[in-house]
Every structure is written in C-alpha cells, then in structure tokens.
Design a protein around this motif. Structure first.
Motif, PDB file in Angstrom:
ATOM      1  N   LYS A   6      -3.605  -6.599   6.673  1.00  0.00           N
ATOM      2  CA  LYS A   6      -2.849  -5.902   5.632  1.00  0.00           C
ATOM      3  C   LYS A   6      -2.622  -4.454   6.043  1.00  0.00           C
ATOM      4  O   LYS A   6      -3.562  -3.752   6.415  1.00  0.00           O
ATOM      5  CB  LYS A   6      -3.615  -5.947   4.305  1.00  0.00           C
ATOM      6  N   VAL A   7      -1.360  -4.032   5.982  1.00  0.00           N
ATOM      7  CA  VAL A   7      -0.985  -2.652   6.277  1.00  0.00           C
ATOM      8  C   VAL A   7      -0.536  -2.021   4.959  1.00  0.00           C
ATOM      9  O   VAL A   7       0.324  -2.565   4.270  1.00  0.00           O
ATOM     10  CB  VAL A   7       0.153  -2.592   7.320  1.00  0.00           C
ATOM     11  N   SER A   8      -1.118  -0.887   4.621  1.00  0.00           N
ATOM     12  CA  SER A   8      -0.844  -0.230   3.343  1.00  0.00           C
ATOM     13  C   SER A   8      -0.338   1.187   3.541  1.00  0.00           C
ATOM     14  O   SER A   8      -0.476   1.770   4.608  1.00  0.00           O
ATOM     15  CB  SER A   8      -2.124  -0.179   2.502  1.00  0.00           C
TER      16      SER A   8
ATOM     17  N   LEU B 133       1.799   2.807  -4.376  1.00  0.00           N
ATOM     18  CA  LEU B 133       0.995   2.104  -3.390  1.00  0.00           C
ATOM     19  C   LEU B 133       1.772   0.877  -2.928  1.00  0.00           C
ATOM     20  O   LEU B 133       2.234   0.074  -3.756  1.00  0.00           O
ATOM     21  CB  LEU B 133      -0.342   1.688  -3.988  1.00  0.00           C
ATOM     22  N   MET B 134       1.930   0.725  -1.623  1.00  0.00           N
ATOM     23  CA  MET B 134       2.710  -0.382  -1.081  1.00  0.00           C
ATOM     24  C   MET B 134       1.902  -1.073   0.023  1.00  0.00           C
ATOM     25  O   MET B 134       0.993  -0.472   0.598  1.00  0.00           O
ATOM     26  CB  MET B 134       4.055   0.121  -0.519  1.00  0.00           C
ATOM     27  N   TYR B 135       2.262  -2.320   0.310  1.00  0.00           N
ATOM     28  CA  TYR B 135       1.546  -3.084   1.316  1.00  0.00           C
ATOM     29  C   TYR B 135       2.466  -4.104   1.989  1.00  0.00           C
ATOM     30  O   TYR B 135       3.515  -4.465   1.475  1.00  0.00           O
ATOM     31  CB  TYR B 135       0.367  -3.844   0.681  1.00  0.00           C
TER      32      TYR B 135
ATOM     33  N   HIS C  63     -10.237  -5.511   7.396  1.00  0.00           N
ATOM     34  CA  HIS C  63      -8.958  -6.183   7.691  1.00  0.00           C
ATOM     35  C   HIS C  63      -7.741  -5.372   7.232  1.00  0.00           C
ATOM     36  O   HIS C  63      -6.610  -5.807   7.400  1.00  0.00           O
ATOM     37  CB  HIS C  63      -8.932  -7.565   7.030  1.00  0.00           C
ATOM     38  N   THR C  64      -7.984  -4.196   6.685  1.00  0.00           N
ATOM     39  CA  THR C  64      -6.904  -3.387   6.120  1.00  0.00           C
ATOM     40  C   THR C  64      -6.833  -2.021   6.783  1.00  0.00           C
ATOM     41  O   THR C  64      -7.717  -1.627   7.535  1.00  0.00           O
ATOM     42  CB  THR C  64      -7.111  -3.160   4.610  1.00  0.00           C
ATOM     43  N   GLY C  65      -5.801  -1.309   6.422  1.00  0.00           N
ATOM     44  CA  GLY C  65      -5.672   0.072   6.864  1.00  0.00           C
ATOM     45  C   GLY C  65      -4.389   0.654   6.319  1.00  0.00           C
ATOM     46  O   GLY C  65      -3.552  -0.061   5.751  1.00  0.00           O
ATOM     47  N   SER C  66      -4.236   1.950   6.488  1.00  0.00           N
ATOM     48  CA  SER C  66      -3.034   2.619   5.990  1.00  0.00           C
ATOM     49  C   SER C  66      -2.497   3.537   7.079  1.00  0.00           C
ATOM     50  O   SER C  66      -3.181   3.854   8.035  1.00  0.00           O
ATOM     51  CB  SER C  66      -3.356   3.415   4.724  1.00  0.00           C
ATOM     52  N   PHE C  67      -1.244   3.937   6.899  1.00  0.00           N
ATOM     53  CA  PHE C  67      -0.616   4.750   7.925  1.00  0.00           C
ATOM     54  C   PHE C  67       0.067   5.965   7.336  1.00  0.00           C
ATOM     55  O   PHE C  67       0.375   6.025   6.154  1.00  0.00           O
ATOM     56  CB  PHE C  67       0.391   3.921   8.738  1.00  0.00           C
TER      57      PHE C  67
ATOM     58  N   MET D 194      11.555  -2.859   5.387  1.00  0.00           N
ATOM     59  CA  MET D 194      10.635  -3.378   6.396  1.00  0.00           C
ATOM     60  C   MET D 194       9.661  -4.416   5.830  1.00  0.00           C
ATOM     61  O   MET D 194       8.745  -4.853   6.518  1.00  0.00           O
ATOM     62  CB  MET D 194       9.849  -2.214   7.022  1.00  0.00           C
ATOM     63  N   GLY D 195       9.868  -4.813   4.570  1.00  0.00           N
ATOM     64  CA  GLY D 195       9.072  -5.887   3.986  1.00  0.00           C
ATOM     65  C   GLY D 195       7.871  -5.468   3.174  1.00  0.00           C
ATOM     66  O   GLY D 195       7.082  -6.312   2.748  1.00  0.00           O
ATOM     67  N   PHE D 196       7.716  -4.177   2.928  1.00  0.00           N
ATOM     68  CA  PHE D 196       6.603  -3.719   2.097  1.00  0.00           C
ATOM     69  C   PHE D 196       6.923  -3.951   0.631  1.00  0.00           C
ATOM     70  O   PHE D 196       8.085  -3.887   0.217  1.00  0.00           O
ATOM     71  CB  PHE D 196       6.327  -2.226   2.338  1.00  0.00           C
ATOM     72  N   ARG D 197       5.882  -4.216  -0.132  1.00  0.00           N
ATOM     73  CA  ARG D 197       6.034  -4.442  -1.566  1.00  0.00           C
ATOM     74  C   ARG D 197       5.129  -3.480  -2.322  1.00  0.00           C
ATOM     75  O   ARG D 197       4.057  -3.126  -1.845  1.00  0.00           O
ATOM     76  CB  ARG D 197       5.654  -5.881  -1.902  1.00  0.00           C
ATOM     77  N   GLU D 198       5.582  -3.096  -3.489  1.00  0.00           N
ATOM     78  CA  GLU D 198       4.752  -2.229  -4.331  1.00  0.00           C
ATOM     79  C   GLU D 198       3.621  -3.050  -4.915  1.00  0.00           C
ATOM     80  O   GLU D 198       3.838  -4.134  -5.440  1.00  0.00           O
ATOM     81  CB  GLU D 198       5.600  -1.603  -5.444  1.00  0.00           C
TER      82      GLU D 198
END
Length: 174
Positions: A126-128, A169-171, A89-93, A145-149
C-alpha cells in the motif's frame, strides 16, 4: 530507471543532496501546499544527507530523482510505514518538482517510477499520501494514477485566523 520526454528518472544518491535540498527550500518558499512554512524551514545539508541515507539504506524505502539535460529537477521519496510488523507493508511519499518544470509531466513520471518500484518490492502493498484539500492539481494527478481517497482530517491545517484546510488521505494498493 526510465526515460520519458527527455526526462530521466533514476534512484537518487548522496550527490543529489544539495540540489534536492535547494528544490525543497524553493518549493517551501513559494508554495502554500506544504506543511512546513518558510520561516520553519531550517533543514541543513547535513540533515538532508542523513534523511537521504535512511531512504537509500532501507530496502523498503526509496529516493528517486528526475533529471532533464543533466540537472535534477524534482524528486520523490517513499518512507516505509515503520519497522513494526503490522504496518511494514505500507508507506507514504512526498513529491517535489522545481517550479520551472511543473505542468510538464515530471510529477507523473516520478510517481510512475515510484509505483513501479513499489510493485516490485515484495514487502510493499500500500502506497499512501496526504495532500492539502486545496491542492486540486495534485489531487487530480493522484486520482489519474489510481489513488483513491480514504479519509480526511477536517480543519487539520490552520492557514489564518478563520481559514482552515482539510488533509486529504489517499492510497493505492500495489
């Protein structure tokens, strides 16, 4: 996908490989904010095409490019957490913009397109990302853009004999 301020955002394809590899190589050569150093950058066009193909073939991954005046000027790629049930359900870019087009909103347009894609994907929740602690412009964009540490890897990167940078690390939940 979308059009903003003469910037067209669309899903990337194999025809974009040479241009996006050139963008990646130039960003690596000029920036202190990537893990790969210029002398370590040995990615071939064939390897880059294989990397793109993996993003295209996997429904839970994507490769999006930004164009201006018909020319690719940046890209964002999302890699799924894994094929394991507990992280599927997750991933990173990763996000790269050609130096001549930075500060013009290209990163924000690409990130918006990625988040739109992720929100429509029933598997992604979840986008990390990971970003050097010294890359304040990127961190500001991500926060906007709404990411949090969610954490830091302290002294993760050794820059010189006595200089270290943290990995932030942010998500964002989508």
């Amino acid at each position: 996908m979308q059009n903003s301020n003469d910037i067209i955002v669309r899903f990337g394809n194999m025809e974009d490989a040479e241009t996006t590899l050139d963008i990646q190589s130039s960003v690596i050569a000029e920036s202190d904010y990537l893990l790969t150093t210029p002398e370590e950058n040995k990615k071939t066009l064939l390897e880059h095409k294989a990397w793109i193909q993996k993003r295209i073939e996997n429904d839970n991954e994507t490769y999006i490019v930004a164009q201006k005046d018909g020319k690719v000027i940046g890209f964002i790629a999302f890699k799924n957490g894994s094929n394991r049930k507990r992280t599927a359900h997750t991933g990173s870019f990763g996000l790269l913009v050609h130096k001549n087009f930075r500060g013009l909103g290209v990163g924000e347009v690409l990130l918006t397109a990625l988040l739109d894609w992720a929100e429509k994907n029933p598997s992604i929740e979840k986008v990390s990302l990971a970003v050097f602690s010294t890359n304040q412009k990127a961190i500001s964009l991500y926060k906007k853009m709404g990411f949090r540490e969610e954490g830091r890897k302290i002294k993760e990167f050794k820059i010189s004999e006595h200089e270290y940078w943290d990995d932030v690390l942010m998500y964002k939940l989508v």
